[in-house]
Enzyme design. Sequence first.
Site, PDB file in Angstrom:
ATOM      1  N   GLY A  90      70.765 -14.131  87.979  1.00  0.00           N
ATOM      2  CA  GLY A  90      71.847 -13.594  88.800  1.00  0.00           C
ATOM      3  C   GLY A  90      71.406 -13.391  90.235  1.00  0.00           C
ATOM      4  N   THR A  91      70.138 -13.557  90.509  1.00  0.00           N
ATOM      5  CA  THR A  91      69.632 -13.205  91.832  1.00  0.00           C
ATOM      6  C   THR A  91      68.945 -14.354  92.570  1.00  0.00           C
ATOM      7  OG1 THR A  91      67.561 -12.460  90.886  1.00  0.00           O
ATOM      8  CG2 THR A  91      69.278 -10.797  91.148  1.00  0.00           C
ATOM      9  N   ASP A 137      58.166   1.965  92.635  1.00  0.00           N
ATOM     10  CA  ASP A 137      58.507   0.894  93.581  1.00  0.00           C
ATOM     11  C   ASP A 137      58.894   1.518  94.927  1.00  0.00           C
ATOM     12  OD1 ASP A 137      61.022   1.849  92.988  1.00  0.00           O
ATOM     13  OD2 ASP A 137      61.971  -0.118  92.983  1.00  0.00           O
ATOM     14  N   SER A 160      64.151  -1.525  98.461  1.00  0.00           N
ATOM     15  CA  SER A 160      63.333  -1.331  97.258  1.00  0.00           C
ATOM     16  C   SER A 160      61.934  -1.952  97.375  1.00  0.00           C
ATOM     17  CB  SER A 160      64.099  -1.908  96.069  1.00  0.00           C
ATOM     18  OG  SER A 160      63.454  -1.631  94.880  1.00  0.00           O
TER      19      SER A 160
END
Length: 594
Positions: A517-518, A291, A74
């Site tokens: 969460g990352t 993106d 990404s």
Amino acid sequence: MATNINEAEFKAIIKAAEDWPRADTGNTDFGYGTAGFRMRADLLDYVVFTVGLVASLRSRKCGGNAIGIMITASHNPADDNGVKIVDPMGEMLVSEWEPYATAMANARTPDKLRNCFIQIIQNAQVHDHNARKVIFARDTRPSGARLVRALKAALEATNTEYVDYGILTTPQLHYLVKATNTEKMDKPYGEVSEEGYYKKMGKAFNEAIKRATKPPSSPVTVDCANGVGAPKMKKLLEYLPKDILKINVVNDKIESAKDLNFQCGADYVKTSQRVPKDFDGKPYDRWCSLDGDADRIIYYFVEDGSVFRLLDGDRIATLAASFIGDLVRKSGLEDAITIAIVQTAYANGASTKYVEQTLKLKVEFTNTGVKHLHHVAAMKDIGVYFEANGHGTILFSERAQKAMRKHQPQSPAQMEALETLRALTDLINQTVGDALSDFLLVETILAHKEWTVREWLSTYTDLPNKLAKVLVSDRSAYKSVEGTAERRLLTPKPVQPRIDAIVSKYRDGRCFVRASGTEDAVRVYGEAGEVYDTEDLVGKVCEFIGGLGGGGGGGMSDSVGPAGRLGGESGAYQTQMLRESGLGRDLREPQAGE
Ligand SMILES: CC(=O)N[C@H]1[C@@H](OP(=O)(O)O)O[C@H](CO)[C@@H](O)[C@@H]1O
Ligand SMILES: [Mg+2]
């Protein structure tokens, strides 16, 4: 252990794995999260190989339906890559299988790999002799070609039928998975080819825009992040009606990897709150950025005096919901179909108020991460969801589609609205957020409303807001109260009362803290009536959290940007932090979701 494992197959797997050894990561494990696996590309060979094995098993579990694999990182830098699995109807891999993918990628010896394989077969009750099929694609990263070889080795060893679609955007692969598995059904999703994707989209766009009274008065410029979106957008243009919309494509250099996502693209524009490099727009020119794998889009423009204005995911959601709400009313379906918007706690409070009070639609909140938003939106008649970062889509339930098919319009005006509505169900990617599809949707709506970016921006005024993060040693200490969409903390115990006490001092103040969460960090988001108050509020909460000891405490606080729509940390900062982690990535969880 008793097993029905096919020994010949397993022998072939072990032999094939020899060519794709696991990178030595010491005790550090890889983790499959919302973005699948994502890390420095040179660490990925074995991971991709094992993903091939998992996908083969998943296909057997799903009755031989095709499973998708997308190789992409990404918006990450060019020397990263990643891999994720797509389930049969084009959705992300069901979460119960994520631990299987994680376990396989961390099986460091042939024996461990064998045990994992057997465990999946047993736990998930996979009939290992079933038919199996995998389809896959990759983005433009140079490492993709090598990773495809690792993947093919796993698919061949497991006797898995496969189709290599070469270079595609992530949403195109999702489209193909759904199209493949619905090909023989009453309502196939679309032709099973890349061309089928453009045809479906081109036709729907033509249908949707042709009833606009005037074509858009100004051209639009698309920054493709020097990624896969560039060639695919150019192909899509061949299928769009000519002379309706002037589309300029920029940042389309895919030959040299170093340009990918470099100072351009949706993530750069959003996180740095500035235009991409080589921007040459005049005030009020309409620009948008995709993106690196074309599943996110954001719009923006500059006002006189170079003031940057972002039209982010919240804006796309509100624009789409208002347009679709009007169409539902105008076609006489308002008693049959309800529309809901799904947001996360990071949605600007002004956007929520606008949806509830002006659009008079229901807003539901979920935890952060598109998987959660998608799940809730799928339960609505029409569910609109976008994260502020520009990843999102609109889901039309079977019930709503049936109501649209059966409805007998009572007037030409009702007929027109109904036809436009039906076209949108084909235009909008039903599997996952899709920058190309969302782009055509926004352009259609602006044309119908005869709006420029000015009118779009003027629908509501964002509350001043700020997003910051505090690095902590143990983010798992921060647990949110269930059912609050992560807006309230359960633990560490003293934190929530303290936040409440701080917030109560500011007019229109809102602030919440949740574990990322990352990343190994907690995020602090705040809003208030005034810019000054927002800064103060978020600063005080960061200071408090930074000062906590043990699992709660962390130290450095990295606040990003001034008021205005902010969504995450700057790309530069992420890169720096992750490079410092030794392996170039926090390996336990992927760094981003799309
Ligand atoms: C505040 C924010 O922007 N959070 C991002 C970020 O999640 P965290 O769990 O906050 O690290 O990455 C996710 C994956 O890309 C994305 O879905 C989400 O919107
Ligand atoms: Mg993406």
